[in-house]
Write a protein that holds these residues in place. Sequence first.
Motif, PDB file in Angstrom:
ATOM      1  N   ILE A  38      -5.158   0.546   5.661  1.00  0.00           N
ATOM      2  CA  ILE A  38      -3.825   0.100   6.068  1.00  0.00           C
ATOM      3  C   ILE A  38      -2.917   1.326   6.143  1.00  0.00           C
ATOM      4  O   ILE A  38      -2.929   2.177   5.249  1.00  0.00           O
ATOM      5  N   ILE A  39      -2.119   1.379   7.198  1.00  0.00           N
ATOM      6  CA  ILE A  39      -1.119   2.435   7.353  1.00  0.00           C
ATOM      7  C   ILE A  39       0.243   1.760   7.304  1.00  0.00           C
ATOM      8  O   ILE A  39       0.536   0.881   8.105  1.00  0.00           O
ATOM      9  N   CYS A  40       1.045   2.175   6.349  1.00  0.00           N
ATOM     10  CA  CYS A  40       2.390   1.619   6.204  1.00  0.00           C
ATOM     11  C   CYS A  40       3.412   2.655   6.675  1.00  0.00           C
ATOM     12  O   CYS A  40       3.407   3.787   6.203  1.00  0.00           O
ATOM     13  N   VAL A  98       1.579  -1.695   9.024  1.00  0.00           N
ATOM     14  CA  VAL A  98       2.714  -2.522   8.616  1.00  0.00           C
ATOM     15  C   VAL A  98       3.940  -1.622   8.597  1.00  0.00           C
ATOM     16  O   VAL A  98       3.829  -0.408   8.433  1.00  0.00           O
ATOM     17  N   VAL A  99       5.091  -2.217   8.780  1.00  0.00           N
ATOM     18  CA  VAL A  99       6.342  -1.467   8.769  1.00  0.00           C
ATOM     19  C   VAL A  99       7.262  -2.139   7.760  1.00  0.00           C
ATOM     20  O   VAL A  99       7.374  -3.364   7.738  1.00  0.00           O
ATOM     21  N   THR A 100       7.905  -1.333   6.933  1.00  0.00           N
ATOM     22  CA  THR A 100       8.793  -1.882   5.911  1.00  0.00           C
ATOM     23  C   THR A 100       9.919  -0.903   5.622  1.00  0.00           C
ATOM     24  O   THR A 100       9.945   0.209   6.126  1.00  0.00           O
ATOM     25  N   CYS A 110      -0.516  -0.605  -5.206  1.00  0.00           N
ATOM     26  CA  CYS A 110      -1.863  -0.390  -4.685  1.00  0.00           C
ATOM     27  C   CYS A 110      -2.193   1.088  -4.837  1.00  0.00           C
ATOM     28  O   CYS A 110      -1.385   1.861  -5.337  1.00  0.00           O
ATOM     29  N   ASN A 111      -3.367   1.453  -4.356  1.00  0.00           N
ATOM     30  CA  ASN A 111      -3.717   2.866  -4.300  1.00  0.00           C
ATOM     31  C   ASN A 111      -2.916   3.498  -3.164  1.00  0.00           C
ATOM     32  O   ASN A 111      -3.136   3.177  -2.004  1.00  0.00           O
ATOM     33  N   ARG A 112      -1.982   4.369  -3.503  1.00  0.00           N
ATOM     34  CA  ARG A 112      -1.062   4.959  -2.521  1.00  0.00           C
ATOM     35  C   ARG A 112      -1.493   6.377  -2.164  1.00  0.00           C
ATOM     36  O   ARG A 112      -1.771   7.188  -3.045  1.00  0.00           O
ATOM     37  N   ILE A 113      -1.491   6.648  -0.856  1.00  0.00           N
ATOM     38  CA  ILE A 113      -1.681   8.010  -0.365  1.00  0.00           C
ATOM     39  C   ILE A 113      -0.514   8.281   0.570  1.00  0.00           C
ATOM     40  O   ILE A 113      -0.365   7.628   1.604  1.00  0.00           O
TER      41      ILE A 113
END
Length: 183
Positions: free
Chosen positions: A30-32, A85-87, A106-109
């Motif tokens: 997932i790319i946020c 996703v966009v936030t 979550c696991n954040r990078i």
Amino acid sequence: MFIFTGRFQPFHNGHLSIIEYLSKKYPNEIICVAIIKDYPFLGEKSDFDKRVDIELSKKSDALDAEKTLYIITNILQNRGYKNTVVTLMPRASSESWKVIESLFDCNRIWVFTDNQQQPDSWEELKRNFYVSMNEDIILVPIEKTVNGTDIRIRLKNKDYEILRESLPKEVIDFYKKYDFYEK
């Protein structure tokens, strides 16, 4: 989850190329896209926050974070990015960190650009903050060919034909329709 943060004023082809790069290289992740929205500080500002204030005072935002969210969401949906996703998120600081951790439980990078031909001290300052918070980061190699300040000047001057090289069509159409800059 990869988290790519910024003001995105405006969202340009350089930003889009980073999302394309991550989507191709990590198709199952997932790319946020997290748009920074400033909130008032309740406590005393850290040295990092004071330096960020100085950097941000040099920049001008034509759009608020909510309009930026709308534009980016539409661009990514129109182009078929299913893993994005966009936030909105508060500007990263020691004071806002607990909120950020709860938003991204979550696991954040964290995604940063790495322009090896012309190092960016602003990017380095932000990276160092995330590292100081014991976060994982990824450096996405780029050649910086897009300049946000130049784009904002061209938008003010309505140089839309020239901007086609730097901006997605949806961004140009939005600015044409809603003329956010007064001459």
